[in-house]
Design an enzyme around this catalytic site. Sequence first.
Site, PDB file in Angstrom:
ATOM      1  N   ASP A  13      -7.996  -4.719  -0.613  1.00 57.17           N
ATOM      2  CA  ASP A  13      -6.951  -5.195  -1.536  1.00 57.17           C
ATOM      3  C   ASP A  13      -6.745  -6.706  -1.456  1.00 57.17           C
ATOM      4  OD1 ASP A  13      -6.279  -2.458  -2.274  1.00 57.17           O
ATOM      5  OD2 ASP A  13      -5.307  -2.320  -0.323  1.00 57.17           O
ATOM      6  N   GLU A  14      -7.810  -7.457  -1.137  1.00 51.31           N
ATOM      7  CA  GLU A  14      -7.666  -8.909  -0.987  1.00 51.31           C
ATOM      8  C   GLU A  14      -7.825  -9.676  -2.297  1.00 51.31           C
ATOM      9  OE1 GLU A  14      -9.799  -7.256   2.718  1.00 51.31           O
ATOM     10  OE2 GLU A  14     -10.168  -7.243   0.552  1.00 51.31           O
ATOM     11  N   GLY A  15      -8.098  -8.975  -3.378  1.00 47.72           N
ATOM     12  CA  GLY A  15      -8.341  -9.657  -4.646  1.00 47.72           C
ATOM     13  C   GLY A  15      -9.817  -9.868  -4.914  1.00 47.72           C
ATOM     14  N   LYS A  16     -10.662  -8.970  -4.366  1.00 44.75           N
ATOM     15  CA  LYS A  16     -12.110  -9.100  -4.549  1.00 44.75           C
ATOM     16  C   LYS A  16     -12.500  -9.011  -6.012  1.00 44.75           C
ATOM     17  CE  LYS A  16     -13.187  -5.742  -1.688  1.00 44.75           C
ATOM     18  NZ  LYS A  16     -11.865  -5.472  -1.101  1.00 44.75           N
ATOM     19  N   GLY A  40     -10.450   0.085  -5.464  1.00 44.29           N
ATOM     20  CA  GLY A  40     -10.101  -0.352  -6.814  1.00 44.29           C
ATOM     21  C   GLY A  40     -10.199  -1.852  -6.985  1.00 44.29           C
ATOM     22  N   HIS A  41     -10.655  -2.270  -8.146  1.00 45.70           N
ATOM     23  CA  HIS A  41     -10.680  -3.679  -8.507  1.00 45.70           C
ATOM     24  C   HIS A  41      -9.934  -3.853  -9.823  1.00 45.70           C
ATOM     25  CE1 HIS A  41     -14.596  -4.654  -6.073  1.00 45.70           C
ATOM     26  NE2 HIS A  41     -13.522  -4.604  -5.337  1.00 45.70           N
ATOM     27  N   GLN A 223     -13.318  -1.981  -0.071  1.00 45.61           N
ATOM     28  CA  GLN A 223     -12.397  -1.990   1.073  1.00 45.61           C
ATOM     29  C   GLN A 223     -12.496  -3.301   1.862  1.00 45.61           C
ATOM     30  OE1 GLN A 223     -14.575   1.073   1.105  1.00 45.61           O
ATOM     31  NE2 GLN A 223     -13.128   2.263  -0.062  1.00 45.61           N
ATOM     32  N   THR A 238     -12.145   3.839   6.648  1.00 51.71           N
ATOM     33  CA  THR A 238     -12.890   4.573   5.629  1.00 51.71           C
ATOM     34  C   THR A 238     -14.105   5.217   6.291  1.00 51.71           C
ATOM     35  OG1 THR A 238     -13.706   4.429   3.347  1.00 51.71           O
ATOM     36  CG2 THR A 238     -14.344   2.635   4.857  1.00 51.71           C
ATOM     37  N   THR A 413      -5.604 -19.021  -7.391  1.00 50.41           N
ATOM     38  CA  THR A 413      -4.191 -19.356  -7.568  1.00 50.41           C
ATOM     39  C   THR A 413      -3.485 -18.521  -8.641  1.00 50.41           C
ATOM     40  OG1 THR A 413      -4.812 -21.138  -9.097  1.00 50.41           O
ATOM     41  CG2 THR A 413      -4.527 -21.722  -6.768  1.00 50.41           C
TER      42      THR A 413
END
Length: 429
Positions: A13-16, A40-41, A223, A238, A413
């Site tokens: 969930d780091e914003g990949k 999820g993306h 992940q 996972t 940003t």
Amino acid sequence: MANVTVIGAQWGDEGKGKIVDWLADRADAVVRFQGGHNAGHTLVVGDTTYKLSLLPSGIVTGTLSIIGNGVVLDPWHLKAEIAKLEGQGVEITTENFAIADNCPLILPIHRDLDGLRETAAGAGKIGTTGRGIGPAYEDKVGRRAIRVCDLAHLDDLEPQLDRLCAHHDALRAGFGEPPVDREKLLAELREIAPSVLQYAQPVWKRLKKVRKAGARILFEGAQGVLLDVDHGTYPFVTSSNTVSGTAASGSGLGPNATGFVLGIVKAYTTRVGSGPFPTELEDEVGQGIGERGHEFGTVTGRKRRVGWFDAVIVRQSCAISGVTGIALTKIDVLDGLPKVKICTGYRLNGKVLDYFPSHAASQAAVEPIYEEMDGWAESTVGARSWADLPANAIKYIQRVQELIETPVALVSTSPQRDDTILVRDPFMD
């Protein structure tokens, strides 16, 4: 030109999604190499938001997108996700999409088993998405999986079904469930087979050809490293290896193909589900960060747990995954905070640790050691150069890269694709 491997350097969930989408616009092929539709993306392109959980992010830009053999594939979810994207105007054809024919399938019985186990586990719940990913990987290593290539040979499936059902029937009996309905399962596979087989091929051959032509390949992980089955917060992890090295085995290309390893790192820390979280904030500050960052899982909608940036776990992730540079995301979520904190180490039983221990009890018991910095009142939203950032935001970013011993390559940003500060181009390394 270098290839690029993108991995999450925290708990996912780091914003990949945004970063991979940004890079995919300049890549010739994008490859998912592990995980399933439990990841999820979210991509924001102009006024349109795309939510992906199985398809590689490059599909939105029309870039050749490949699901590698390291992925476990739910064919029914794949069909639904393709239909949803096509409804948003995305064109998906055999020219721009391929699936490894040796990909293991996620079956309805895997979803059943996942749910039964979690319900019965009580306090020992892992916090899975309930989508059958773990049981599918178990069947893969147990040598009883049904794979994509088997969909073209369903009349010869009986020996594999014997192995599969011998295992699952015993487990189902333990939960008071009836045996696997083999005829129903076969009928479901016959119905879905054409939707999957049209894209199936030995993707290692296609990737070899792409690479030989000098094209740029983007490997997309799901992940994060802290959810890796070997290196993560076991057992709250996972069922696959999420580290960069998996790009080689999960795609069919050798380890020298992975290129620049870009670790995606959020400017604070989040995780979904159960497990240790040393810097977790259970106060108004954490709630405020979570609300500003819209911290809800793309796949499950579950509220994410929120905490301060943990330099210890990110430094460890970068070392384990051989990260060349990081993409720091969501710096804008920290705008307006009078003070920001970074975890620089842990205390455990009177000792100071500069690493995250392996044992679950130790992971749960560590106490974070914080370094406090002045925040910034000015907005960082939409900044596209260092000159657009407040001085204290720059100090924070510089301190982060010092503590994790890895340089910053990109700063994001906002969710918009172009709101990105490029420090070092991964494709030009």
